[in-house]
Scaffold this active site. Sequence first.
Site, mmCIF file in Angstrom:
data_model
loop_
_atom_site.group_PDB
_atom_site.id
_atom_site.type_symbol
_atom_site.label_atom_id
_atom_site.label_comp_id
_atom_site.label_asym_id
_atom_site.label_seq_id
_atom_site.Cartn_x
_atom_site.Cartn_y
_atom_site.Cartn_z
ATOM 1 N N ARG A 160 -42.266 -12.433 9.102
ATOM 2 C CA ARG A 160 -42.894 -13.286 10.119
ATOM 3 C C ARG A 160 -42.098 -14.574 10.327
ATOM 4 O O ARG A 160 -42.656 -15.652 10.513
ATOM 5 C CB ARG A 160 -44.345 -13.611 9.737
ATOM 6 C CG ARG A 160 -45.234 -12.404 9.569
ATOM 7 C CD ARG A 160 -45.393 -11.597 10.863
ATOM 8 N NE ARG A 160 -46.204 -10.428 10.604
ATOM 9 C CZ ARG A 160 -45.715 -9.241 10.208
ATOM 10 N NH1 ARG A 160 -44.400 -9.084 10.073
ATOM 11 N NH2 ARG A 160 -46.504 -8.224 9.985
ATOM 12 N N SER A 238 -54.221 -12.558 13.428
ATOM 13 C CA SER A 238 -54.261 -13.025 12.039
ATOM 14 C C SER A 238 -53.831 -14.489 11.986
ATOM 15 O O SER A 238 -52.729 -14.827 12.410
ATOM 16 C CB SER A 238 -53.335 -12.182 11.158
ATOM 17 O OG SER A 238 -53.779 -10.846 11.109
ATOM 18 N N GLU A 329 -50.147 -18.566 10.635
ATOM 19 C CA GLU A 329 -49.258 -17.773 11.488
ATOM 20 C C GLU A 329 -49.052 -18.434 12.848
ATOM 21 O O GLU A 329 -47.913 -18.560 13.298
ATOM 22 C CB GLU A 329 -49.804 -16.344 11.647
ATOM 23 C CG GLU A 329 -48.804 -15.410 12.248
ATOM 24 C CD GLU A 329 -49.064 -13.945 11.921
ATOM 25 O OE1 GLU A 329 -48.607 -13.102 12.702
ATOM 26 O OE2 GLU A 329 -49.743 -13.651 10.917
#
Length: 335
Positions: A160, A238, A329
């Site tokens: 990520r 998320s 995130e």
Amino acid sequence: MQVRSDVPLATLTTLGVGGPAERLVEVTDAAELVAAVRDADEAGRPLLLLGGGSNVVAPDEGWPGDVVWVRSRGIAQRGAELEVQAGEPWEAVVAHAVAAGLAGIEALAGIPGSTGATPVQNVGAYGQEVAQVVTAVRVWDRAEKRERTLTNAECGFAYRDSRLKRDPGRFVVLTVGFALVESAVSRPVGYAELARALGLELGEVAPLAAVREAVLGLRRGKGMVWDPADPDTRSAGSFFTNPVVPAERAVEGCPGWPAGDGAVKLSAAWLVQSAGFGRGTRRGRVGTSPRHSLALTTEPGATAAELLAFADDVVAAVQNRFGVTLEREPTAVRP
């Protein structure tokens, strides 16, 4: 190129928070995108790039400068390779690939947002991530004031994460190139939940369309397919990434997966729930989704400050109970 004033950022983001943009500049191709960025930079106006608005917490006070809204469209296919404009909705790219018999991104169905954001975040889900298939990212380099093409290696992909994310604001994504595989069936399924949904063993394959539909079904069940009519999807997906820790710091009872170099990736959802923030935990107009504890959702009128305060409390609870630090995130934008 269309320019408007005082457009609420809340109307352009999936979380539905954020004050007015002083100037909203809507661009529809790569040339307009470069021109808008250069114009803001040369005039010394603060610049915020916005695509699908699905991975950003916009500031309550708004943006005192230019918000460049990237609305470029287009998917060019050459054999098994795609070149996609930054503003193309990501789900349209997955649908195109599946319909064209191209494997490699079928498990990334249902992820909201635009294609230009995918290499920045190294978007991934259900055992696939774009780092596996990105060949080139054409960018405008604001530091060097020129167009460049970054190779996969130059993107510095990690979980990520990417070089583009680690150097925020420098690189403006114009197009993204992907190398897929001509195939009627998927890449080997490497995620247990998806394998179960398809009735497969790990490592088996299935028709591309079946994999895409299974992923969409799983994501809808978690409220993670954007639907303006569904309040449970007022989220950024998320909100926390799965933390990667040394194997000796694994949390007893927490699901985990090998992450290489003696590390283990822990389930952020398990940690959040076990720290007291299960599904449907609400605090005023913000809280966890009733469908998935990792999705933080907002109600009409919620503010970024409320949302971030709630997220901070989740992080603190997990840290205090398990000694593990969760990372957000989505990006919390500051003017």
